[in-house]
Design a protein around this motif. Structure first.
Motif, PDB file in Angstrom:
ATOM      1  N   ILE A  49      12.849   7.074  -4.199  1.00 27.87           N
ATOM      2  CA  ILE A  49      13.822   7.841  -4.679  1.00 27.87           C
ATOM      3  C   ILE A  49      14.057   7.629  -6.228  1.00 27.87           C
ATOM      4  N   LEU A  50      14.299   6.075  -6.214  1.00 32.11           N
ATOM      5  CA  LEU A  50      14.653   5.587  -7.565  1.00 32.11           C
ATOM      6  C   LEU A  50      13.339   5.709  -8.714  1.00 32.11           C
ATOM      7  N   HIS A  51      12.409   5.606  -8.031  1.00 31.61           N
ATOM      8  CA  HIS A  51      10.867   5.849  -8.942  1.00 31.61           C
ATOM      9  C   HIS A  51      11.022   7.195  -9.527  1.00 31.61           C
ATOM     10  N   ASN A  52      11.256   8.268  -8.522  1.00 25.47           N
ATOM     11  CA  ASN A  52      11.169   9.576  -9.025  1.00 25.47           C
ATOM     12  C   ASN A  52      12.286   9.932  -9.951  1.00 25.47           C
ATOM     13  N   LEU A  58       0.730  -1.092   0.056  1.00 27.26           N
ATOM     14  CA  LEU A  58       0.087  -0.170   0.012  1.00 27.26           C
ATOM     15  C   LEU A  58       0.779   1.228   0.293  1.00 27.26           C
ATOM     16  N   GLU A  59       2.032   1.431   0.884  1.00 31.58           N
ATOM     17  CA  GLU A  59       2.974   2.388   0.883  1.00 31.58           C
ATOM     18  C   GLU A  59       3.434   2.412  -0.460  1.00 31.58           C
ATOM     19  N   GLU A  60       3.856   1.507  -1.212  1.00 28.47           N
ATOM     20  CA  GLU A  60       4.414   1.577  -2.388  1.00 28.47           C
ATOM     21  C   GLU A  60       3.526   1.974  -3.481  1.00 28.47           C
ATOM     22  N   PHE A  61       2.329   1.616  -3.365  1.00 27.59           N
ATOM     23  CA  PHE A  61       1.388   2.116  -4.193  1.00 27.59           C
ATOM     24  C   PHE A  61       0.965   3.625  -4.233  1.00 27.59           C
ATOM     25  N   SER A  62       1.230   4.044  -2.723  1.00 24.34           N
ATOM     26  CA  SER A  62       0.895   5.316  -2.389  1.00 24.34           C
ATOM     27  C   SER A  62       1.952   6.417  -3.241  1.00 24.34           C
ATOM     28  N   TYR A  63       3.107   5.816  -3.046  1.00 23.89           N
ATOM     29  CA  TYR A  63       4.307   6.476  -3.393  1.00 23.89           C
ATOM     30  C   TYR A  63       4.243   6.757  -5.089  1.00 23.89           C
ATOM     31  N   VAL A  64       3.769   5.593  -5.659  1.00 27.50           N
ATOM     32  CA  VAL A  64       3.715   5.742  -7.217  1.00 27.50           C
ATOM     33  C   VAL A  64       2.363   6.645  -7.535  1.00 27.50           C
ATOM     34  N   ALA A  65       1.398   6.547  -6.956  1.00 25.87           N
ATOM     35  CA  ALA A  65       0.178   7.203  -7.269  1.00 25.87           C
ATOM     36  C   ALA A  65       0.363   8.658  -6.994  1.00 25.87           C
ATOM     37  N   ILE A 119      10.421  -0.972 -10.808  1.00 24.64           N
ATOM     38  CA  ILE A 119      10.099   0.295 -11.408  1.00 24.64           C
ATOM     39  C   ILE A 119       9.910   0.244 -12.871  1.00 24.64           C
ATOM     40  N   LYS A 120      10.794  -0.370 -13.456  1.00 28.17           N
ATOM     41  CA  LYS A 120      11.093  -0.652 -14.929  1.00 28.17           C
ATOM     42  C   LYS A 120       9.556  -1.225 -15.445  1.00 28.17           C
ATOM     43  N   ALA A 121       9.199  -2.253 -14.772  1.00 25.85           N
ATOM     44  CA  ALA A 121       8.100  -3.114 -14.983  1.00 25.85           C
ATOM     45  C   ALA A 121       6.554  -2.137 -14.948  1.00 25.85           C
ATOM     46  N   ILE A 122       6.737  -1.305 -13.999  1.00 25.06           N
ATOM     47  CA  ILE A 122       5.623  -0.271 -13.688  1.00 25.06           C
ATOM     48  C   ILE A 122       5.434   0.728 -14.848  1.00 25.06           C
ATOM     49  N   HIS A 123       6.646   1.270 -15.371  1.00 25.67           N
ATOM     50  CA  HIS A 123       6.943   2.036 -16.312  1.00 25.67           C
ATOM     51  C   HIS A 123       7.033   1.379 -17.856  1.00 25.67           C
ATOM     52  N   SER A 124       6.810   0.177 -17.938  1.00 22.22           N
ATOM     53  CA  SER A 124       7.088  -0.520 -19.102  1.00 22.22           C
ATOM     54  C   SER A 124       6.423   0.212 -20.481  1.00 22.22           C
ATOM     55  N   GLU A 125       5.238   0.639 -20.233  1.00 24.82           N
ATOM     56  CA  GLU A 125       4.462   1.084 -21.261  1.00 24.82           C
ATOM     57  C   GLU A 125       5.115   2.240 -21.757  1.00 24.82           C
ATOM     58  N   LYS A 126       5.442   3.383 -20.931  1.00 25.53           N
ATOM     59  CA  LYS A 126       6.318   4.566 -21.414  1.00 25.53           C
ATOM     60  C   LYS A 126       7.716   4.092 -21.909  1.00 25.53           C
ATOM     61  N   ILE A 127       8.509   3.432 -21.291  1.00 25.64           N
ATOM     62  CA  ILE A 127       9.703   2.869 -21.760  1.00 25.64           C
ATOM     63  C   ILE A 127       9.650   2.351 -23.204  1.00 25.64           C
ATOM     64  N   ILE A 128       8.627   1.814 -23.695  1.00 29.90           N
ATOM     65  CA  ILE A 128       8.229   1.095 -24.917  1.00 29.90           C
ATOM     66  C   ILE A 128       7.809   2.074 -25.822  1.00 29.90           C
ATOM     67  N   ASN A 129       6.998   3.107 -25.337  1.00 27.73           N
ATOM     68  CA  ASN A 129       6.545   4.278 -26.431  1.00 27.73           C
ATOM     69  C   ASN A 129       7.513   5.128 -26.450  1.00 27.73           C
TER      70      ASN A 129
END
Length: 278
Positions: free
Chosen positions: A264-267, A147-154, A229-239
């Motif tokens: 930190i790394l996500h940002n 939940l914390e991880e999701f909150s940071y991403v959101a 993090i790459k898995a979370i942003h996989s669509e952006k990375i591909i596009n």
């Protein structure tokens, strides 16, 4: 097998049974049953005549070659008493657990016991309950972490669009293109946008406060966090055809707060993708 039943000296027998307030038995030097007290008969729900005159192996064949039987024999030989913990006794319909005290009585052996069957069962239930609670607690911690991880991403993903929306509202307002007819709607949009920004800031503050209070450090693997993090942003990375180069040979791991480190790394990665060089 014919066995002569030996009468135990009444004084010895009396002394033994007076002290034995729990199931107790007397054997001769050949490990033949001589007597047993009422506690043994009632607790085990057995008949005294079924045991008196029989050897211990006739009554309990499963003791053949066991360390327990050898311990009894050694008590008769040396006269040194012993204590045995959690000894099982099997009847046709139940298994008992005893703490056993064996000591020499005359030429033979006295065995007095403490029935801990119910106590052991209660302890086993408590252990099972404790194990279940530990599993539930572990699952809750994992869910809280997710939940914390999701909150940071959101929080991060919502911050930029809301900031852009607030900027657009400001530009529209300063350009004087808002008519009196649509101004009430525009004002409501601004108000809703401000509420969303305030809620996002509050969420960030709560997460930051919780993390600072816990400040739990653990060994964090760079490669695993980046892969996540790459898995979370996989669509952006591909596009965007972004290429993320990794080299963690010098420092593959770090001792840090896992949630804060991932944030930190996500940002960093998210902003690098967003503002990458064309």
């Amino acid at each position: 097998m014919s066995v002569e039943v030996i009468n135990v000296d009444s004084e010895i027998k009396g002394a033994f049974f007076d002290m034995a307030h729990t199931p107790s038995v007397i054997f001769d030097k050949n490990m033949v049953f001589l007597d047993m007290n009422e506690a043994a008969i009632s607790t085990l729900n057995i008949k005294k005549d079924d045991f008196i005159g029989k050897s211990i192996l006739e009554a309990f064949p499963y003791l053949e070659g066991t360390e327990r039987l050898e311990s009894y024999k050694k008590v008769i030989e040396t006269g040194v008493p012993i204590s045995l913990d959690e000894i099982s006794f099997y009847t046709d319909d139940k298994t008992f657990v005893f703490i056993v005290r064996a000591f020499k009585v005359g030429e033979g052996l006295g065995v007095t016991t403490l029935d801990v069957t119910n106590l052991i069962a209660t302890i086993d239930k408590l252990k099972a309950t404790q194990n279940n609670l530990e599993k539930v607690n572990k699952n809750l911690k994992q869910k809280n972490k997710e939940l914390e991880e999701f909150s940071y991403v959101a929080a991060h993903d919502l911050r930029a669009p809301l900031t852009n929306m607030q900027s657009l509202f400001g530009m529209l307002e300063s350009s004087n293109v808002i008519t009196d007819e649509v101004k009430p709607i525009f004002d409501k949009l601004k108000y809703v946008g401000k509420l969303m920004c305030d809620k996002l800031k509050a969420l960030n503050n709560v997460i930051a406060l919780k993390s600072s209070l816990e400040d739990k450090k653990e060994v964090v693997n760079f490669k695993e966090v980046v892969a996540k993090i790459k898995a979370i942003h996989s669509e952006k990375i591909i596009n965007t055809r972004a290429i993320i180069k990794e080299d963690f040979a010098a420092y593959p791991k770090i001792n840090y707060n896992a949630v804060q480190f991932e944030s930190i790394l996500h940002n960093l990665i998210s902003n690098a993708i967003k503002y990458k060089h064309p």
